[in-house]
Design a protein around this motif. Structure first.
Motif, short mmCIF file in Angstrom:
data_model
loop_
_atom_site.label_atom_id
_atom_site.label_comp_id
_atom_site.label_asym_id
_atom_site.label_seq_id
_atom_site.Cartn_x
_atom_site.Cartn_y
_atom_site.Cartn_z
N ILE A 131 14.20 4.07 2.37
CA ILE A 131 13.61 5.51 1.58
C ILE A 131 14.89 6.61 1.50
O ILE A 131 15.10 7.00 0.35
N THR A 182 7.50 5.51 -7.59
CA THR A 182 7.55 4.26 -6.58
C THR A 182 7.65 2.76 -7.24
O THR A 182 8.35 1.98 -7.02
N TYR A 183 6.73 2.72 -8.39
CA TYR A 183 6.54 1.36 -9.06
C TYR A 183 6.61 1.10 -10.37
O TYR A 183 6.64 0.15 -10.98
N PHE A 254 2.85 -3.28 -5.43
CA PHE A 254 4.13 -4.07 -5.25
C PHE A 254 4.16 -5.52 -6.21
O PHE A 254 5.21 -5.87 -6.67
N SER A 269 11.94 1.71 -11.03
CA SER A 269 11.36 2.53 -10.00
C SER A 269 12.21 2.33 -8.46
O SER A 269 12.95 1.39 -8.71
N PHE A 270 11.69 2.91 -7.55
CA PHE A 270 12.17 2.83 -6.14
C PHE A 270 11.86 1.12 -5.85
O PHE A 270 13.05 0.60 -5.10
N ALA A 271 10.87 0.72 -5.92
CA ALA A 271 10.34 -0.72 -5.43
C ALA A 271 11.35 -1.57 -6.43
O ALA A 271 11.86 -2.67 -5.65
N LYS A 289 8.02 -3.67 0.94
CA LYS A 289 6.71 -3.24 0.47
C LYS A 289 6.09 -2.14 1.27
O LYS A 289 5.65 -1.45 0.65
N SER A 291 7.76 0.02 3.03
CA SER A 291 8.61 1.48 2.77
C SER A 291 8.06 1.93 1.40
O SER A 291 8.39 3.19 1.32
N ALA A 292 7.93 1.06 0.45
CA ALA A 292 7.20 1.68 -1.00
C ALA A 292 6.08 2.24 -0.67
O ALA A 292 5.61 3.48 -1.39
N PHE A 295 6.51 5.75 0.86
CA PHE A 295 7.00 6.43 -0.04
C PHE A 295 5.99 6.97 -0.92
O PHE A 295 5.87 8.25 -1.15
N TYR A 296 4.82 6.13 -1.22
CA TYR A 296 3.75 6.81 -1.90
C TYR A 296 2.88 7.95 -1.07
O TYR A 296 2.60 8.88 -1.51
#
Length: 512
Positions: A131, A182-183, A254, A269-271, A289, A291-292, A295-296
């Motif tokens: 993160i 995030t996604y 994810f 995205s982050f993921a 998965k 950590s994402a 993040f949300y």
């Protein structure tokens, strides 16, 4: 009174468990911090508040001092009511208190995989590294400004489309923003979005199962081995309800990213960044998965709570709304909407955001820390496995620090005698458990608040007699809180504003 066989078996098991805790409890070489005297075996179990515990803890602090203790079934609860003590204990000696307690309901539901409750171990450090790599600094957040700005503009559009329920628009926008970041997922606008619906439901369950003292299994872990048809095991039915939504919260979005990348589609995205390593092990994939998913959670709930609090404050304190609007109009004008480039030029908006953080803090009783070994702090003995609770709500409502703390007054943060910034008093946690998404949360809150100020006129709803229906400045219960629901009237500040908003949305349509 008669007892069924199941009742008698359960009572016997509980008696054995409690007796063993007492028999094997240690004699302490120093005194624990002061606190109310408890009962044999159960300690202060019956003294623990069932709701809004931060208020009760604040009263206890007045009587027993800024560091006090109670014992619940042999486990010491250390309650901190002074920010300097919290800084020293959890910051300067943070390695001693970097762990979290085992939350039995989290274990039973799968929420133990989330960052907030993760034990202090290799997995925890991996989460924070993942993160922090993306949103760990203010500078790293700059690349997300276009998405944040677009979604804050969408907040206005969603509110104007359904002015009877601005809270729904706030929730939808917070979820849309974090799902986008995030996604790389853009939500459905013309119908309820299934990703947001799943995430909101899961987060409500998350908050509920972490309520202090809400479930008997937290005091009697042995109960988790008892069949669900036994008495006092309602928690098992609740846990069973939470497992599916918890898994879906992490798995469903994810899988969307994996599918997009598998098709060769663009996803920034982050993921997606985390999935660039093609040789990922199954264990590493679980870390990515969750950590994402963490993040949300870092961005969505904070934004929802604080923006909703602004609507409440605008009703209860109309002068604040007028002053905030006057500053935006003066600095930005009325021919465009404010952006991140305006932040340094809007000191009243900055003070407004600080006061929203302080007034109804989103995590009023910080997630408890766990002592990792025996130690002595300021002459008091803190045994290994003690739970340390930090009363952030009290820090931010202490009348010795904040004048008239129940009132909403952004001006307390302006001028040479400004009162302390809430962020410096534990708003986002302490020591090695400081929220790694703090910068994301702050950026999200600021841009949504300044857009709301610029675009929305808020007034109280009225009853059938034409009397104003004023909201009550109180929150829900739980580890993460929101203002209790209230009615209000919202409308665009002008027809011109609607044209300005339309142009801004056209400019942001292609934001990825």
């Amino acid at each position: 009174m008669t007892f069924a066989v199941g009742d008698l078996v359960l009572l016997a098991l509980l008696a054995c468990f409690t007796s063993s805790r007492l028999f094997f409890s240690r004699k302490y070489p120093h005194s624990l911090p002061p606190g109310p005297k408890g009962w044999p075996l159960i300690g202060n179990a019956f003294d623990m508040p069932k709701t809004h515990s931060w208020r009760t803890f604040a009263q206890w602090g007045k009587k027993w001092g800024p560091i006090m203790s109670v014992k619940v079934l042999g486990t010491p609860f250390i309650i901190i009511s002074n920010p300097d003590i919290a800084d020293e204990m959890l910051g300067k000696t943070g390695s001693l208190y970097a762990d979290r307690p085992t939350v039995q309901m989290a274990l039973l539901t799968g929420w133990d995989r989330a960052l907030s409750g993760a034990r202090y171990n290799a997995r925890f450090r991996e989460y924070r590294k993942l993160i922090g790599k993306v949103i760990g600094t203010k500078g790293s957040m700059a690349k997300f400004y276009p998405v944040e700005d677009f979604q804050a503009n969408m907040l206005l559009k969603r509110i104007f489309q359904n002015p009877e329920d601005p809270a729904a628009a706030i929730r939808k926008t917070a979820g849309a923003m974090v799902l986008h970041l995030t996604y790389g997922y853009k939500i459905s606008e013309d119908r309820p979005d299934h990703f947001i619906t799943k995430a909101e439901f899961a987060m409500e369950q998350f908050s509920d199962i972490h309520r202090t003292g809400a479930y008997l299994v937290e005091f009697f872990p042995i109960l988790k081995y008892i069949p669900a048809w036994f008495p006092f095991t309602e928690f098992k039915r609740k846990a069973a309800e939470c497992i599916g939504p918890c898994n879906e919260m992490a798995d469903v979005p994810f899988a969307y990213v994996e599918e997009q990348l598998g098709k060769g589609e663009e996803n920034n995205s982050f993921a997606a960044d985390l999935l660039k390593d093609k040789g990922i092990s199954s264990e590493k994939l679980t870390d990515l998965k969750w950590s994402a998913a963490s993040f949300y959670a870092a961005g969505s709930d904070t934004t929802v709570s604080v923006v909703y609090s602004y609507l409440m404050a605008a009703i209860l304190y109309p002068r604040v709304q007028r002053m905030a609007q006057a500053e935006v109009d003066s600095v930005v004008g009325k021919d465009r909407l404010p952006s991140f480039q305006d932040r340094d030029s809007l000191p009243y908006i900055e003070a407004l955001v600080k006061e929203l953080y302080r007034w109804l803090p989103i995590v009023p009783l910080a997630v408890p820390h766990r002592a990792m070994k025996d130690n002595v702090f300021q002459g008091y003995y803190i045994p290994k496995d003690s739970l340390v609770f930090v009363n952030v709500w009290h820090f931010l409502h202490d009348p010795a620090v904040y004048k008239d703390p129940s009132s909403f007054n952004p001006e307390r943060f302006l001028g040479p005698d400004a009162e302390p910034d809430p962020i410096d008093r534990g708003l986002f946690g302490y020591g090695r458990r400081v929220c790694p998404g703090a910068h994301l949360a702050d950026v999200s809150v600021w841009i949504n608040i300044v857009k709301a100020v610029a675009g929305i006129e808020v007034s109280p709803a009225v009853d059938e007699k034409g009397q104003a229906k004023m909201p009550v400045p109180e929150t829900t219960d739980g580890i993460i809180v929101r203002p209790i629901p209230f009615e209000c009237l919202v409308k665009p500040r002008s027809e011109h504003l609607l044209h300005v908003l339309e142009e801004a949305l056209k400019d942001g349509e292609n934001v990825n």
